[in-house]
Write a protein that holds these residues in place. Structure first.
Motif, PDB file in Angstrom:
ATOM      1  N   ALA A 433      32.974  48.573  43.064  1.00 12.02           N
ATOM      2  CA  ALA A 433      32.238  49.233  41.970  1.00 12.02           C
ATOM      3  C   ALA A 433      30.899  49.773  42.488  1.00 12.02           C
ATOM      4  N   MET A 434      30.182  48.938  43.227  1.00 12.20           N
ATOM      5  CA  MET A 434      28.867  49.379  43.707  1.00 12.20           C
ATOM      6  C   MET A 434      28.980  50.493  44.735  1.00 12.20           C
ATOM      7  N   GLU A 435      30.016  50.422  45.571  1.00  9.67           N
ATOM      8  CA  GLU A 435      30.218  51.457  46.588  1.00  9.67           C
ATOM      9  C   GLU A 435      30.489  52.803  45.926  1.00  9.67           C
ATOM     10  N   PHE A 436      31.147  52.749  44.755  1.00  9.99           N
ATOM     11  CA  PHE A 436      31.433  53.990  44.021  1.00  9.99           C
ATOM     12  C   PHE A 436      30.351  54.292  42.982  1.00  9.99           C
ATOM     13  N   CYS A 437      29.189  53.626  43.121  1.00 12.78           N
ATOM     14  CA  CYS A 437      28.045  53.849  42.219  1.00 12.78           C
ATOM     15  C   CYS A 437      28.413  53.648  40.750  1.00 12.78           C
ATOM     16  N   ALA A 438      29.220  52.632  40.463  1.00 16.25           N
ATOM     17  CA  ALA A 438      29.665  52.403  39.088  1.00 16.25           C
ATOM     18  C   ALA A 438      28.513  51.956  38.206  1.00 16.25           C
ATOM     19  N   SER A 439      28.656  52.217  36.925  1.00 18.28           N
ATOM     20  CA  SER A 439      27.725  51.671  35.929  1.00 18.28           C
ATOM     21  C   SER A 439      28.356  50.404  35.356  1.00 18.28           C
ATOM     22  N   ALA A 440      27.537  49.618  34.638  1.00 17.52           N
ATOM     23  CA  ALA A 440      28.093  48.437  33.954  1.00 17.52           C
ATOM     24  C   ALA A 440      29.149  48.901  32.962  1.00 17.52           C
ATOM     25  N   GLU A 441      28.904  50.037  32.334  1.00 12.23           N
ATOM     26  CA  GLU A 441      29.873  50.532  31.358  1.00 12.23           C
ATOM     27  C   GLU A 441      31.208  50.877  32.014  1.00 12.23           C
ATOM     28  N   ASP A 442      31.171  51.417  33.246  1.00  7.63           N
ATOM     29  CA  ASP A 442      32.426  51.708  33.956  1.00  7.63           C
ATOM     30  C   ASP A 442      33.262  50.440  34.052  1.00  7.63           C
ATOM     31  N   ILE A 443      32.631  49.332  34.479  1.00  5.57           N
ATOM     32  CA  ILE A 443      33.386  48.074  34.640  1.00  5.57           C
ATOM     33  C   ILE A 443      33.836  47.581  33.264  1.00  5.57           C
ATOM     34  N   ALA A 444      32.967  47.747  32.266  1.00  2.00           N
ATOM     35  CA  ALA A 444      33.300  47.286  30.914  1.00  2.00           C
ATOM     36  C   ALA A 444      34.502  48.040  30.348  1.00  2.00           C
ATOM     37  N   ARG A 445      34.684  49.315  30.763  1.00  3.69           N
ATOM     38  CA  ARG A 445      35.786  50.118  30.196  1.00  3.69           C
ATOM     39  C   ARG A 445      37.074  50.040  31.022  1.00  3.69           C
ATOM     40  N   ILE A 446      37.020  49.355  32.157  1.00  2.00           N
ATOM     41  CA  ILE A 446      38.237  49.192  32.970  1.00  2.00           C
ATOM     42  C   ILE A 446      39.071  48.057  32.377  1.00  2.00           C
ATOM     43  N   VAL A 447      40.379  48.266  32.267  1.00  2.00           N
ATOM     44  CA  VAL A 447      41.256  47.227  31.701  1.00  2.00           C
ATOM     45  C   VAL A 447      41.468  46.145  32.749  1.00  2.00           C
ATOM     46  N   HIS A 448      41.074  44.930  32.431  1.00  2.00           N
ATOM     47  CA  HIS A 448      41.263  43.780  33.323  1.00  2.00           C
ATOM     48  C   HIS A 448      42.407  42.930  32.774  1.00  2.00           C
ATOM     49  N   ALA A 449      43.316  42.520  33.653  1.00  2.00           N
ATOM     50  CA  ALA A 449      44.495  41.777  33.201  1.00  2.00           C
ATOM     51  C   ALA A 449      44.087  40.442  32.590  1.00  2.00           C
ATOM     52  N   HIS A 450      44.891  39.996  31.622  1.00  2.00           N
ATOM     53  CA  HIS A 450      44.655  38.721  30.958  1.00  2.00           C
ATOM     54  C   HIS A 450      45.840  37.800  31.186  1.00  2.00           C
ATOM     55  N   PRO A 451      45.682  36.543  31.452  1.00  2.00           N
ATOM     56  CA  PRO A 451      44.411  35.873  31.674  1.00  2.00           C
ATOM     57  C   PRO A 451      44.107  35.827  33.165  1.00  2.00           C
ATOM     58  N   LEU A 453      40.725  35.506  36.264  1.00  2.00           N
ATOM     59  CA  LEU A 453      39.321  35.193  36.517  1.00  2.00           C
ATOM     60  C   LEU A 453      38.487  36.472  36.477  1.00  2.00           C
ATOM     61  N   SER A 454      39.141  37.605  36.796  1.00  2.00           N
ATOM     62  CA  SER A 454      38.393  38.873  36.854  1.00  2.00           C
ATOM     63  C   SER A 454      37.864  39.274  35.479  1.00  2.00           C
ATOM     64  N   GLU A 455      38.436  38.705  34.433  1.00  2.00           N
ATOM     65  CA  GLU A 455      37.909  39.006  33.090  1.00  2.00           C
ATOM     66  C   GLU A 455      36.452  38.542  32.950  1.00  2.00           C
ATOM     67  N   ALA A 456      36.052  37.579  33.769  1.00  2.00           N
ATOM     68  CA  ALA A 456      34.663  37.106  33.686  1.00  2.00           C
ATOM     69  C   ALA A 456      33.691  38.207  34.127  1.00  2.00           C
ATOM     70  N   LEU A 457      34.107  39.006  35.131  1.00  2.00           N
ATOM     71  CA  LEU A 457      33.253  40.125  35.556  1.00  2.00           C
ATOM     72  C   LEU A 457      33.230  41.189  34.461  1.00  2.00           C
ATOM     73  N   HIS A 458      34.407  41.439  33.869  1.00  2.00           N
ATOM     74  CA  HIS A 458      34.508  42.398  32.778  1.00  2.00           C
ATOM     75  C   HIS A 458      33.560  42.008  31.637  1.00  2.00           C
ATOM     76  N   GLU A 459      33.596  40.725  31.291  1.00  2.00           N
ATOM     77  CA  GLU A 459      32.757  40.250  30.176  1.00  2.00           C
ATOM     78  C   GLU A 459      31.274  40.273  30.546  1.00  2.00           C
ATOM     79  N   ALA A 460      30.956  40.016  31.826  1.00  2.00           N
ATOM     80  CA  ALA A 460      29.547  40.077  32.252  1.00  2.00           C
ATOM     81  C   ALA A 460      29.045  41.515  32.115  1.00  2.00           C
ATOM     82  N   ALA A 461      29.921  42.495  32.426  1.00  2.00           N
ATOM     83  CA  ALA A 461      29.534  43.907  32.279  1.00  2.00           C
ATOM     84  C   ALA A 461      29.337  44.232  30.795  1.00  2.00           C
TER      85      ALA A 461
END
Ligand code: FAD
Ligand code: NAD
Length: 471
Positions: A433-451, A453-461
């Motif tokens: 994400a950082m290498e591609f200059c992502a915003s927090a919103e970019d990560i927030a709008r990406i669909v993360h599989a459930h359930p 651990l990566s959902e924790a990054l999604h929720e932090a965004a």
């Protein structure tokens, strides 16, 4: 005299990767390496494969499995009865992995046409390098481009000289075949915490004597505080602000004198590990005569394209400035080889991930909150605890959190700090994400599989925009 386009000195993750990449680019390449492995045979792979990343992770994995079997399986309703550990077998498994991997590099050299020159290299000036073989024979070879990748070694501590028996460095600590009842470690840095965790899980009473008053000063303060609490809960006795004044090995124990806020203290250990950092390896290379300059700390000085002060001589990895990490050394290796071949030569040091392979793991990329504050950068914070993550709870591993820092005005992600299960794998998403200059919103709008651990990054965004769903 044999002539090469590229001659690499050192076959650690910096040097061997540089050699392979140079050969892939059609350059006639040789790599000089002097390492003699545990079996008494020449070995490639440097610190990382022989006495660093790979063996330490093998022991961390074994000790974690043992700890889980003894302490964690009952929570799942699994009854295992008496669980034993054979430390000699654990070390033998580690050695097997090491020799498979070091042998693998020899195979990769063969496949890519890299010539391995066994022995110790010294710059002889004018594009020449002398290679002194272990058998006493020496040869001189010539190369248009010479890459120094001689890495680092443990920094010695005059008050605690390593004797290889009771007082050891990080390499010695990978080879205990008996579990020390009382283990002392000087330095509560990355090595101290990883190797301290290994032996604490197996039953050692571990004390870490750390000179500075702050715990893990390079980490984000919130994560460091959580980690310090977690490690104390695991029985690691971390003494901050402890100045070791003497360590003496006796027949039965090591006696360590140190001073901390409570005054002069003494402690006794069965073994003592000295892990106070690493220093560059440049002795015997003939740098001065060749015109290669070092900085005041002994690191070889290079510019952005890894060029030293001497024409046609480059340096990469632990022997130059920057984080002493295997993945950093390898990326330097690729960049320098591509630069020599006339391609673009660049490594983004701003997005290098740091990982401490304790349990929970600690991983981060980018800037910490304290750094942003000091720089006066406006930022927002999003935090999500693993307690609220379904997968972490299902794993019985819900300690820790994800903390994301984004620019308050542009929303660009500036840093991600994780303490939690498999943080070492989770951090990769933040790096991309950082290498591609992502915003927090970019990560927030990406669909993360459930359930996951990566959902924790999604929720932090999401939390960075005050719209987390599950807290
Ligand atoms: P090195 O790996 O040190 O290799 C240098 C090589 O050069 C050596 O093989 C040496 O024999 C050779 N050499 C030196 N001088 C000469 C000469 N004159 N002639 C011929 N050969 C010479 N990093 C991570 O990223 N992740 C981890 O999990 C991790 N864990 C670690 C655990 C431990 C216990 C230790 C000690 C280190 C760990 N590191 C880790 C750090 C990592 O090992 C180093 O950053 C990495 O190995 C540096 O690579 P390098 O190629 O620059 O040097
Ligand atoms: P480190 O810099 O991580 O930690 C050394 C610690 O020793 C520091 O906290 C320092 O304050 C302390 N110290 C220094 N002098 C002291 C003294 N006289 N008394 C008490 N404490 C003292 O170094 P390390 O743990 O030796 O590891 C070396 C390097 O190897 C790391 O910096 C890292 O780059 C690399 N490494 C990486 C990993 C990983 O990526 N997971 C694992 C192991 C090693």
């Amino acid at each position: 005299m044999e002539r090469y386009d590229v001659l690499v000195i050192g076959a650690g993750p910096g040097g061997y990767v540089a050699a392979i990449r140079a050969a892939q680019l059609g350059l006639k390449t040789a790599c000089v390496e002097r390492w003699i492995g545990k079996e008494g045979k020449p070995a490639l792979g440097g610190t990382c494969l022989n006495v660093g990343c790979i063996p330490s992770k093998a022991l961390l994995e074994s000790s974690e499995q043992y700890h889980r079997a003894r302490h964690d399986l009952a929570a799942h309703g699994i009854e295992v009865g008496e669980v034993g550990i054979d430390p000699a077998a654990m070390v033998a498994r580690k050695d097997k992995i090491v020799s498979q991997f070091t042998g693998g590099i020899a195979g990769l050299f063969k496949k890519n046409g890299v010539t391995w020159l066994q022995g110790s290299a010294r710059l002889a000036g004018d594009g020449k390098v002398e290679v002194a073989g272990g058998d006493g024979a020496s040869q001189t070879v010539a190369a248009e481009h010479i890459i120094i990748a001689t890495g680092s070694r443990p920094t010695p501590l005059s008050v605690a000289p390593v004797d290889g028996e009771r007082i050891v460095d990080s390499a010695g600590a990978l080879d205990f075949t008996e579990i020390p009842a009382r283990l002392g470690i000087i330095g509560a840095g990355v090595i101290g915490l990883e190797l301290g965790s290994v032996w604490a899980r197996l039953g050692s009473d571990v004390t870490l004597l750390e000179a500075v008053p702050d715990f893990l000063p390079a980490a984000d303060r919130a994560i460091a505080a959580q980690a310090q609490k977690a490690f104390a809960g695991q029985g690691l006795n971390i003494r901050l602000g402890a100045k070791v004044t003497a360590a003496k090995a006796g027949a039965d124990a090591v006696t360590v004198d140190f001073e901390d806020k409570d005054g002069a203290q003494q402690a006794q250990f069965d073994r003592l590990i000295v892990a106070v950092g690493r220093q560059p390896v440049t002795d015997g290379l003939g740098l001065e005569a060749a015109g290669v300059a070092c900085d005041e700390r002994g690191f070889i000085q290079v510019d952005q394209r890894f060029c030293t002060a001497a024409r046609g001589v480059y340096a990469i990895g632990d022997v130059v400035r920057g984080p002493m990490l295997a993945h950093r050394a390898s990326e330097d290796g690729i960049a320098v080889a591509e630069g020599i071949a006339g391609q673009h030569c660049h490594v983004d040091y701003g997005t290098i991930p740091w990982i401490i392979y304790t349990w929970p793991e600690i991983a981060w990329v980018g800037r910490t909150e304290q750094a942003l504050k000091a720089e006066g950068v406006p930022y927002t914070v999003g935090v999500f605890p693993f307690q609220a993550n379904g997968r972490a709870r299902a794993m019985e591993a819900a300690q820790g959190q994800v903390k994301l820092l984004a620019h308050a005005e542009t929303d660009r992600v500036l840093g991600v700090h994780i303490m939690g299960p498999h943080a070492s794998e989770l951090i990769a998403e933040a790096v991309v994400a950082m290498e591609f200059c992502a915003s927090a919103e970019d990560i927030a709008r990406i669909v993360h599989a459930h359930p996951t651990l990566s959902e924790a990054l999604h929720e932090a965004a999401l939390a960075a925009h005050r719209r987390a769903i599950h807290v």
